[in-house]
Scaffold this motif. Structure first.
Motif, PDB file in Angstrom:
ATOM      1  N   TRP A  76       0.818  -1.208   0.000  1.00 32.08           N
ATOM      2  CA  TRP A  76       0.000   0.000   0.000  1.00 32.08           C
ATOM      3  C   TRP A  76       0.856   1.264   0.000  1.00 32.08           C
ATOM      4  O   TRP A  76       0.483   2.274  -0.601  1.00 32.08           O
ATOM      5  CB  TRP A  76      -0.924  -0.020   1.218  1.00 32.08           C
ATOM      6  CG  TRP A  76      -1.831   1.163   1.317  1.00 32.08           C
ATOM      7  CD1 TRP A  76      -1.641   2.287   2.073  1.00 32.08           C
ATOM      8  CD2 TRP A  76      -3.072   1.356   0.634  1.00 32.08           C
ATOM      9  NE1 TRP A  76      -2.680   3.167   1.918  1.00 32.08           N
ATOM     10  CE2 TRP A  76      -3.582   2.616   1.032  1.00 32.08           C
ATOM     11  CE3 TRP A  76      -3.801   0.585  -0.269  1.00 32.08           C
ATOM     12  CZ2 TRP A  76      -4.780   3.124   0.561  1.00 32.08           C
ATOM     13  CZ3 TRP A  76      -5.001   1.089  -0.747  1.00 32.08           C
ATOM     14  CH2 TRP A  76      -5.475   2.343  -0.339  1.00 32.08           C
ATOM     15  N   ASP A  79       5.937   3.018  -3.550  1.00 31.42           N
ATOM     16  CA  ASP A  79       5.872   3.812  -4.784  1.00 31.42           C
ATOM     17  C   ASP A  79       6.109   2.939  -6.009  1.00 31.42           C
ATOM     18  O   ASP A  79       5.562   3.209  -7.085  1.00 31.42           O
ATOM     19  CB  ASP A  79       6.921   4.930  -4.737  1.00 31.42           C
ATOM     20  CG  ASP A  79       6.597   5.980  -3.692  1.00 31.42           C
ATOM     21  OD1 ASP A  79       5.414   6.122  -3.341  1.00 31.42           O
ATOM     22  OD2 ASP A  79       7.533   6.654  -3.211  1.00 31.42           O
ATOM     23  N   HIS A  82       2.853   1.318  -6.836  1.00 31.73           N
ATOM     24  CA  HIS A  82       1.947   2.324  -7.405  1.00 31.73           C
ATOM     25  C   HIS A  82       2.309   2.609  -8.859  1.00 31.73           C
ATOM     26  O   HIS A  82       1.421   2.742  -9.714  1.00 31.73           O
ATOM     27  CB  HIS A  82       2.019   3.613  -6.582  1.00 31.73           C
ATOM     28  CG  HIS A  82       1.552   3.451  -5.176  1.00 31.73           C
ATOM     29  ND1 HIS A  82       1.801   4.383  -4.182  1.00 31.73           N
ATOM     30  CD2 HIS A  82       0.843   2.447  -4.581  1.00 31.73           C
ATOM     31  CE1 HIS A  82       1.266   3.970  -3.055  1.00 31.73           C
ATOM     32  NE2 HIS A  82       0.691   2.796  -3.260  1.00 31.73           N
ATOM     33  N   LYS A  86       0.020   1.855 -12.151  1.00 33.66           N
ATOM     34  CA  LYS A  86      -0.279   2.898 -13.125  1.00 33.66           C
ATOM     35  C   LYS A  86       0.106   2.442 -14.534  1.00 33.66           C
ATOM     36  O   LYS A  86      -0.664   2.607 -15.489  1.00 33.66           O
ATOM     37  CB  LYS A  86       0.481   4.175 -12.772  1.00 33.66           C
ATOM     38  CG  LYS A  86       0.219   5.337 -13.716  1.00 33.66           C
ATOM     39  CD  LYS A  86       1.207   6.472 -13.488  1.00 33.66           C
ATOM     40  CE  LYS A  86       2.593   6.077 -13.994  1.00 33.66           C
ATOM     41  NZ  LYS A  86       3.550   7.214 -13.951  1.00 33.66           N
TER      42      LYS A  86
END
Length: 310
Positions: A76, A79, A82, A86
């Motif tokens: 969570w 980076d 993430h 993306k």
């Protein structure tokens, strides 16, 4: 009264026959081997993966330590995860749109051809037969900045200043992978759309032409709505394939430059086998599975509703 008794007797006999049927049917024996293999290689590993996602197992040592939700908490706040998520979403949307648009165009071209239709169909379908690894190597050579086909053509044409480092520049690496994947996969979806086109009665196009509709209007109001079923299948398959993309990235960029082309599937591989963090990698794969399941359910619901409306 006699008729009623006869009917009641017949119903009672049928009920007695149903009760006499054994619970075990020999037809089960035919599916038992496949079910056992499916359980061994799919169901059990899936359940075991859920268990491993709560551990810090390295994939090698026999010791397995449970750490609760630490893997998911790290995920969570990561980076890197993430960025991979993306990249996965961007690549998935681009591939779904481009693969289906190109597939529809190819299907309509092949459907309009009168001579050598099977030849053109085979030519467009041929990239699908190639292994993802082989295809990745071929396109890596084509995109190579120093000796690639594109660079050599630009050099000979006197446009050396237009050369781009497709696989070494973060701004272009993902574009190169998307182009490569569309080239490989569009032929597969072309076959699906071609089957849909051949199922459209020609009388509908003739009636539209008589009413004064041009080619674009015929496609928009006749062809496109009647391709709804084929589009549901193609969009769903292309989205699932895009979310699981791996071969092209492994061969062409290795997730780079930096982390520019690292997707969820590839980060699972890098973390689990490269960094020997199988527990964390399994947690990532579980999240990816839930993501694919959620996206697939939403897609099916929306596209099925579109079919009903059309």
């Amino acid at each position: 009264m006699a008729n009623i008794e006869t009917i009641n007797g017949y119903s009672g006999a049928k009920a007695a026959d149903k009760k006499k049927k054994p619970w075990f049917s020999f037809s089960v024996l035919f599916i038992l081997p496949s079910f056992l293999l499916y359980t061994l290689f799919v169901i059990y590993p899936t359940l075991n993966s859920v268990n491993l996602s709560f551990t810090n197992w390295d994939g090698v040592s026999p010791e397995v330590n449970y750490i609760g939700f630490d893997n998911f908490i790290e995920m969570w706040h990561s980076d890197r995860v993430h960025n991979a998520l993306k990249n996965t979403l961007i690549m998935s949307v681009a591939l779904v749109v481009l693969e289906n648009v190109v597939a529809i165009v190819l299907a309509m071209m092949v459907d309009q051809v009168r001579w050598c239709k099977n030849l053109f169909r085979s030519i467009f379908y041929f990239p699908v037969l190639l292994s993802g690894i082989v295809m990745g190597f071929v396109w890596a050579i084509i995109f190579n900045f120093n000796f690639g086909v594109i660079s050599q053509l630009l050099d000979k044409a006197g446009f050396s200043s237009l050369k781009l480092d497709w696989l070494g520049n973060p701004d272009y690496a993902m574009i190169a992978i998307i182009v490569t994947t569309v080239w490989k996969g569009a032929g597969y979806y072309m076959i699906i759309y071609l089957a849909g086109l051949q199922g459209i009665p020609p009388e509908l196009h003739e009636a539209a032409a008589i009413d004064g509709a041009n080619r674009w209007q015929q496609f928009r109001h006749v062809t496109f709505p009647l391709l709804a079923g084929a589009m549901t299948v193609s969009v769903m398959l292309s989205m699932i394939g895009a979310l699981k993309i791996f071969d092209q990235i492994a061969v062409m960029t290795d997730g780079g430059p930096g982390f520019a082309t690292e997707t969820m599937t590839y980060i699972v591989y890098k973390v689990g086998f490269g960094e020997l963090r199988q527990g964390y990698g399994t947690a990532l794969s579980l999240v990816l599975f839930l993501l694919i399941l959620l996206v697939s359910l939403i897609q099916v619901k929306l596209l099925r509703r579109r079919e009903v409306q059309m």
